[in-house]
Design a protein around this motif. Sequence first.
Motif, short mmCIF file in Angstrom:
data_model
loop_
_atom_site.label_atom_id
_atom_site.label_comp_id
_atom_site.label_asym_id
_atom_site.label_seq_id
_atom_site.Cartn_x
_atom_site.Cartn_y
_atom_site.Cartn_z
N GLY A 162 38.15 45.00 9.85
CA GLY A 162 38.59 44.99 11.25
C GLY A 162 39.81 44.13 11.45
N ILE A 163 39.86 42.99 10.75
CA ILE A 163 41.02 42.09 10.82
C ILE A 163 42.26 42.81 10.27
N VAL A 164 42.09 43.50 9.14
CA VAL A 164 43.20 44.25 8.55
C VAL A 164 43.67 45.34 9.50
N MET A 165 42.72 46.04 10.13
CA MET A 165 43.07 47.11 11.06
C MET A 165 43.86 46.57 12.26
N ILE A 166 43.41 45.46 12.83
CA ILE A 166 44.10 44.87 13.98
C ILE A 166 45.51 44.45 13.60
N SER A 167 45.64 43.76 12.46
CA SER A 167 46.97 43.33 12.02
C SER A 167 47.88 44.52 11.77
N SER A 226 33.94 42.51 16.14
CA SER A 226 33.61 41.20 15.56
C SER A 226 34.87 40.43 15.15
N ALA A 227 35.94 41.17 14.86
CA ALA A 227 37.19 40.51 14.44
C ALA A 227 37.98 39.95 15.61
N LEU A 228 37.68 40.43 16.82
CA LEU A 228 38.43 39.99 18.00
C LEU A 228 37.85 38.71 18.59
N THR A 229 38.00 37.61 17.86
CA THR A 229 37.58 36.30 18.34
C THR A 229 38.74 35.33 18.18
N LEU A 230 38.77 34.30 19.00
CA LEU A 230 39.87 33.34 18.98
C LEU A 230 39.94 32.63 17.63
N SER A 231 38.78 32.38 17.03
CA SER A 231 38.76 31.66 15.75
C SER A 231 39.39 32.46 14.62
N LEU A 232 39.42 33.78 14.76
CA LEU A 232 40.00 34.63 13.72
C LEU A 232 41.45 35.01 14.00
N ILE A 237 44.23 36.86 11.54
CA ILE A 237 44.93 38.10 11.88
C ILE A 237 46.43 37.90 11.74
N MET A 238 46.93 36.76 12.25
CA MET A 238 48.36 36.46 12.16
C MET A 238 48.79 36.29 10.70
N THR A 239 47.90 35.74 9.87
CA THR A 239 48.22 35.58 8.45
C THR A 239 48.44 36.93 7.79
N PHE A 240 47.54 37.86 8.04
CA PHE A 240 47.69 39.20 7.47
C PHE A 240 48.96 39.88 7.99
N LEU A 241 49.22 39.72 9.29
CA LEU A 241 50.40 40.34 9.91
C LEU A 241 51.69 39.77 9.32
N ILE A 242 51.81 38.44 9.33
CA ILE A 242 53.03 37.79 8.88
C ILE A 242 53.25 37.99 7.39
N THR A 243 52.17 37.87 6.60
CA THR A 243 52.31 38.03 5.16
C THR A 243 52.73 39.45 4.79
N ASP A 244 52.15 40.43 5.47
CA ASP A 244 52.53 41.82 5.21
C ASP A 244 54.01 42.04 5.52
N SER A 264 42.63 29.25 0.78
CA SER A 264 42.92 29.92 2.05
C SER A 264 44.43 30.06 2.25
N ILE A 265 44.89 31.30 2.34
CA ILE A 265 46.29 31.55 2.66
C ILE A 265 46.57 31.13 4.09
N THR A 266 45.60 31.34 4.97
CA THR A 266 45.76 30.97 6.38
C THR A 266 46.03 29.49 6.54
#
Length: 428
Positions: free
Chosen positions: A102-107, A235-241, A245-252, A385-387
């Motif tokens: 879900g995190i990958v999909m959102i990013s 489940s991926a749409l939480t403030l703690s994650l 999500i930004m890590t996956f987005l920026i790294t990609d 952790s890359i994040t």
Amino acid sequence: MFERLFKLSEKNTTVSTEVRAGFTTFLAMMYIVPVNASIMSLTGMPFDELITATAVVTIIATILNGIWANTPVAMSVGMGLNAYFTFGLVKGMHIPWQTALGIVMISGLIFLALSFTKFRVWVLESVPVDIRRAISAGIGMFIAFIGLKGMGVIVDNPATLVTLGDFHDPKVLLGVFGFIVAATLFAYRIKGAFILAIIITSIVAWILGLGELPEGIISMPAGIGDIAFHFDIKSALTLSLLPVIMTFLITDMFDTIGTLAGIGMRAGLFKKGSREIQKTLEADAAATVIGASLGTSTTTSFIESAAGVEEGGRTGLTAVITGLLFITTLFFLPLYKAIPDNAIYPILVMVGVLMFSELKNIDFSDGTVAVASFITAVLMPLTYSITIGISAGFVVYLILAVLKREFDKINIGTITLALIGLLAFIFH
């Protein structure tokens, strides 16, 4: 037909040259199919289905880019983020793999939407190029650490956290042998060095009884019903994650832009403001969405495409040929299942070597850049952790720039990314 679709004469190339280049790229990156399946299967996802999903995503993404962007860039599941998906999120943070997808999909959806805006330019202008290089080097160390640990070269130690493994263990020695083979083939610039290293190490393992012989060579592809469309966005749409999500987005984004820059420098492609770069980014973002749908982590452009470019590949026909050749990997499941782990883990170390080399381009004479880059790179393997590495780097960079009154280094982008980075520590 090829001339009209790919503009071969305009790019000063021919069909035969493009076919040869596509085959070269295929040899250079076909290792990703068994390697990605081995890594992601540690989350509990079925290995057989991951083989199929990885191959299918590679086929679709690479051919899509070839036709849409007309660039010789192949795409597949990115090394680094697939390791982070498995060891950082699922095993480290105990997140179900469905939530991680879900995190990958959102990013991917965010990246896709932003690919049609000026956000890419904004990020590039906001993040110092040296920090981007440190991110790549840090991911390289993270992957290498995972590879060494998987090989048994590095093991847990209650006193020192880690220590040297048992070199009397034949499986550890097999991993060391695999690494030496991969490193030697790479040093000699042998085409398909990594897949050849996997084959050679596997054969040695089978001969010495350190792995089970394959039950066959060819079989029909496994279905992907147990992983396709199983992403959990809610489940991926939480403030703690959000930092994840930004890590996956920026790294990609950085992976793709860095890859295109590297390939462009080798072949004189992708001039500044080129529409080809924009369309390749769009294809990359679409591929991540497709990959998450089919059950894989983030899809990105592969630097191995440079192998095809060096063979003369200049258009999307190179990518299309590469994608079509990946169809063959769908039918080698029995062979993939018989590959020992310690024929796979040395390849992670070698990929780490390639990414770590970005350190040489960082300007360590600048104190702010030096400290932030060091923190970014070192914390990734040390915290698993890359994040955390990216977040700490942004925060430290902003603090030092403010304290040194280097206000020319500060903009709304660096402030925003540092604030998002703080969330990683607040919710850790």
